[in-house]
Design an enzyme around this catalytic site. Structure first.
Site, mmCIF file in Angstrom:
data_model
loop_
_atom_site.group_PDB
_atom_site.id
_atom_site.type_symbol
_atom_site.label_atom_id
_atom_site.label_comp_id
_atom_site.label_asym_id
_atom_site.label_seq_id
_atom_site.Cartn_x
_atom_site.Cartn_y
_atom_site.Cartn_z
ATOM 1 C CB THR A 1 -0.934 0.027 1.224
ATOM 2 O OG1 THR A 1 -0.144 -0.083 2.416
ATOM 3 C CG2 THR A 1 -1.934 -1.124 1.176
ATOM 4 C CB VAL B 1 8.537 1.663 -2.653
ATOM 5 C CG1 VAL B 1 9.402 0.588 -3.314
ATOM 6 C CG2 VAL B 1 9.331 2.962 -2.525
ATOM 7 N NE ARG C 1 -0.964 1.636 10.002
ATOM 8 C CZ ARG C 1 0.317 1.299 10.088
ATOM 9 N NH1 ARG C 1 0.760 0.685 11.167
ATOM 10 N NH2 ARG C 1 1.148 1.572 9.105
ATOM 11 N NE ARG D 1 19.494 -0.193 1.000
ATOM 12 C CZ ARG D 1 18.905 0.978 1.148
ATOM 13 N NH1 ARG D 1 19.551 1.979 1.731
ATOM 14 N NH2 ARG D 1 17.677 1.168 0.715
ATOM 15 C CB CYS E 1 16.555 6.032 -4.035
ATOM 16 S SG CYS E 1 16.554 7.163 -2.631
ATOM 17 N NE ARG F 1 14.250 14.328 1.591
ATOM 18 C CZ ARG F 1 14.431 13.038 1.335
ATOM 19 N NH1 ARG F 1 14.378 12.598 0.080
ATOM 20 N NH2 ARG F 1 14.677 12.183 2.300
ATOM 21 C CG HIS G 1 16.425 11.028 -5.619
ATOM 22 N ND1 HIS G 1 15.318 11.681 -5.128
ATOM 23 C CD2 HIS G 1 16.702 10.023 -4.712
ATOM 24 C CE1 HIS G 1 14.941 11.096 -3.986
ATOM 25 N NE2 HIS G 1 15.757 10.100 -3.717
#
Length: 341
Positions: A11, A14, A39, A101, A132, A237, A244
């Site tokens: 949901t 991504v 949820r 990672r 990303c 940001r 990006h």
């Protein structure tokens, strides 16, 4: 004959993108499950543009036995609990969080860069998807590294608010609206106002003054591309919804011209070179949104160092930076290890 695939975190931004890309690329699927937190149990998500609606199943009691691949986009907390459970049930986990990672027993994969590393997935039955901002950068660096051997990279990123999830996108929208109607501007997700502003701070600060996002770019690039490459990053940001951007300065061991680099990048997998030295002859985040490619523009020689180049790199962070790369890993896994039929 296809695979049984579970999308965990279906949901979220991504997760939904994973669904869309699986459908777009016609990934061979016999059965697909949308899995999310309690949820979201019972809510419906669409499987791409197929019109097929899937009811979300509860991650807490989802049985991964008999499923081939689980694409995880659920964050490190739920992943820590449920990814090992899925892997133990024989389901190969492709995880989008940062949790695994840097685990030496878990391959960190960008298929255009280090496809052979996927062979190590059998140790944990888990494969990690990179950050990303790292993913798009190493796609651009790999063919140049093969040609002239990169020694040092200095990168400044301009990262969209979608990298912070739906809450980040909502905050940019709400703050922008508040400014236009003269309402109070409230910062909740970000440390300062993001609308009409830039914030040189992504993730937490570390003792050396760098942020964790910057650290991720350093260590992940070394793991994916080459441990000998030196990397320095500044991550910012910016008030962009999706996409990006990166300004990358590269030093090489061997001589390479801008023309040679352009020729290499033009033929490199996953890259679209758009580099006209004229007004508008480059790609911006708005133009890359919804696209698979990593776009490279403004390739030029750096006169301040020997064997240096500078370039501009843009990509849809929800796609190549997350969902697309995960699906490409699944495709690679299928070709090399999980052959059907």
């Amino acid at each position: 004959m296809g695979y049984r695939v579970a999308v965990v975190g279906a949901t979220g931004n991504v997760g939904r993108e994973m669904m869309a890309i699986l459908a777009e690329r016609e990934f061979p699927i016999d059965e697909i499950a949308a899995v999310a937190s309690s949820r979201s149990q019972g809510s419906e998500v669409e499987f791409g543009d197929t019109g097929k609606m899937l009811k979300c199943q509860n991650l807490d009691n989802f049985d991964f036995t008999g499923w081939d691949i689980a694409l995880f986009a659920a964050g490190s907390g739920p992943t820590k609990i449920h990814a090992p459970r899925a892997a133990a049930a024989g389901c190969v986990v492709i995880d989008n969080s940062s949790l695994y990672r840097m685990d030496p027993d878990v391959p960190l994969i960008v298929p255009e860069v280090n496809p052979d590393a996927i062979d190590g997935y059998t140790t944990r039955n888990i494969i990690a998807n990179p950050n990303c901002s790292t993913a798009q950068m190493v796609v651009a660096l790999k063919p140049l590294h093969d040609a002239a051997k990169i020694t040092r990279v200095v990168v400044s990123t301009y990262q969209s608010v979608s990298g912070a999830g739906k809450a980040g996108m909502d905050e940019l929208f709400e703050q922008t609206r508040a400014i236009f109607v003269n309402d109070p501007v409230v910062a909740k997700k970000f440390t300062k106002q993001i609308a009409f502003n830039v914030i040189p701070h992504i993730d937490v600060f570390l003792d050396d003054g760098f942020t964790k996002e910057e650290w991720k770019m350093v260590v992940e690039t070394k793991k994916i591309l080459d441990p000998k490459v030196k990397v320095q990053a500044t991550c910012v940001r910016v008030p962009v919804f999706v996409g990006h951007s990166e300004s990358i300065s590269i030093e090489f061991e061997n001589e390479i011209s801008a023309k040679e680099a352009q020729d290499i990048l033009r033929e490199a997998p996953g890259i679209m070179l758009v580099d006209k030295r004229e007004d508008g002859g480059y790609v911006t985040p708005i133009e890359c949104a919804g696209d698979y490619a990593t776009f490279v523009s403004r390739v030029r020689e750096d006169p301040t160092v020997d064997n240096g180049l500078v370039l501009w790199c843009v990509s849809d962070n929800l796609r190549k930076g997350a969902a697309l790369n995960a699906v490409q890993i699944a495709e690679l896994l299928g070709r090399r290890h999980l052959k059907k039929g």
